[in-house]
Enzyme design. Structure first.
Site, mmCIF file in Angstrom:
data_model
loop_
_atom_site.group_PDB
_atom_site.id
_atom_site.type_symbol
_atom_site.label_atom_id
_atom_site.label_comp_id
_atom_site.label_asym_id
_atom_site.label_seq_id
_atom_site.Cartn_x
_atom_site.Cartn_y
_atom_site.Cartn_z
ATOM 1 N N ARG A 218 0.951 -0.831 -0.001
ATOM 2 C CA ARG A 218 0.121 -0.100 -0.005
ATOM 3 C C ARG A 218 1.054 1.117 -0.425
ATOM 4 N NH1 ARG A 218 -3.080 -3.360 -1.351
ATOM 5 N NH2 ARG A 218 -5.008 -3.921 -1.063
ATOM 6 N N GLU B 68 -2.644 7.071 -4.553
ATOM 7 C CA GLU B 68 -2.925 6.594 -5.968
ATOM 8 C C GLU B 68 -4.508 6.881 -6.200
ATOM 9 O OE1 GLU B 68 -3.549 2.167 -7.184
ATOM 10 O OE2 GLU B 68 -2.325 2.899 -5.347
ATOM 11 N N HIS C 21 -0.242 -0.363 -9.823
ATOM 12 C CA HIS C 21 -1.185 -1.661 -9.009
ATOM 13 C C HIS C 21 -1.663 -2.348 -9.984
ATOM 14 C CE1 HIS C 21 -3.325 -1.402 -4.950
ATOM 15 N NE2 HIS C 21 -2.732 -2.456 -5.135
#
EC number: 1.1.1.-
Length: 317
Positions: A236, A265, A283
């Protein structure tokens, strides 16, 4: 027939399962579902299939007065207010094991890509070209025989460790708890975070995110690392203070980084994009046909179990 709201397109295998048991309403717009649409969608729904990018806050939960389950399509679940869902007696589930192999594969892929400058080499070959083989040309770092430091030896971290051992790497790991059985199985050594940062050639972040993990890797931590170290984050984004990473790369405090996730993000800072010693991917940790199909089945079966009065798999609250 009860209603399920699906907050974005998912693979057909899970959708078909849902259609056998529910009236299915799915968001099919471009980009992420907006809050107003999500609130409208969960009204009268007994199940919500949320994506990692779906922000399921108190307003959404309050709107879903009939919700029995929020089945999150992803291993993480920090996009959901799980405590409030618990207060409302709504199960929240995730898809942990489905992501393991795909994310571990990508983590090692990022290690190789940044160490051997594969992306840089591809870009050079497609643009200016090169003058041929030369002894000092385009040197990177070998992976075999080096030390990898894994932050978080869960399912994914353990899979990364097994792959690293195939490269004859020494494996250090850190986390809130020592895992002696895993140590024996994999040949890993438990150390504290500072020791890991000072000794690892490759540092991979494979831990789940929670508020205590925010900016775990910051300016002070980069100063502990070897000047030849690489940081890889496939977990993350907010675990790493992104601006501190940019500065460490610019100041050559570390040799490089490879990121699949970002602090803000889906935005990626221009500073990161401008650097040659960082590999960036969008991602895609579990973005394989196999993993995404399995995740689709897991969320569908979780929703089905919940409305049938059974306890679904992988409840996180």
């Amino acid at each position: 027939m009860e209603k399920v709201y699906v907050a974005g397109a998912i693979p057909e295998v899970g959708l078909k399962l849902l259609q056998e048991h529910f009236e299915v309403e799915m968001y099919e717009g471009k980009g992420l579902v907006d809050k107003d649409t999500l609130i409208k969608g969960v009204k009268n729904a007994t199940a919500l299939i949320s994506l990692l990018s779906t922000n399921v806050d108190k307003d959404v939960i309050d709107a879903g007065k009939d919700l029995k389950i929020i089945a999150n399509y992803g291993a993480g679940f920090n996009n959901i207010d799980i405590e409030y869902a618990r207060e409302k007696s709504i199960d929240v589930t995730n898809t942990p094991k489905a992501s393991t192999n795909a994310t571990a594969d990508l983590t090692i892929g990022l290690v190789l890509a940044v160490a051997r400058r594969i992306v840089e080499g591809d870009q050079l070959s497609r643009t200016t070209g090169f003058d041929g083989w030369a002894p000092l040309f385009f040197r990177g770092r070998e992976v075999s025989g080096k030390t990898i430091g894994i932050i978080g030896l869960g399912e994914i971290g353990s899979a990364v460790a097994r792959r690293a051992r195939a490269f004859d790497m020494d494996v250090l790991y850190t986390g809130p708890n020592r895992k002696e059985e895993k140590e024996r199985e994999i040949g890993a050594k438990y150390v504290d975070l500072d020791t890991l940062l000072k000794n690892a050639d490759f540092i991979t972040i494979n831990a789940a995110y929670n508020p205590k993990m925010h900016h775990l890797i910051d300016t002070e931590q980069f100063k502990m690392m070897k000047s030849t170290a690489y940081l890889i984050n496939a977990s993350r984004g907010p675990i790493v203070h992104e601006q501190a990473l940019v500065q460490a790369l610019k100041d050559n405090e570390i040799e490089g980084a490879a990121l699949d996730v970002y602090e803000f993000e889906p935005d990626i800072t221009d500073d990161l994009k401008s650097l040659n010693n960082v590999v960036l991917t969008p991602h895609i940790g579990n973005a394989t046909f196999e993993a995404r199909d399995m995740m689709s089945k897991i969320v569908a079966n979780a929703a089905i179990s919940a409305v049938q009065g059974e306890k679904p798999q992988f409840v996180v609250n």
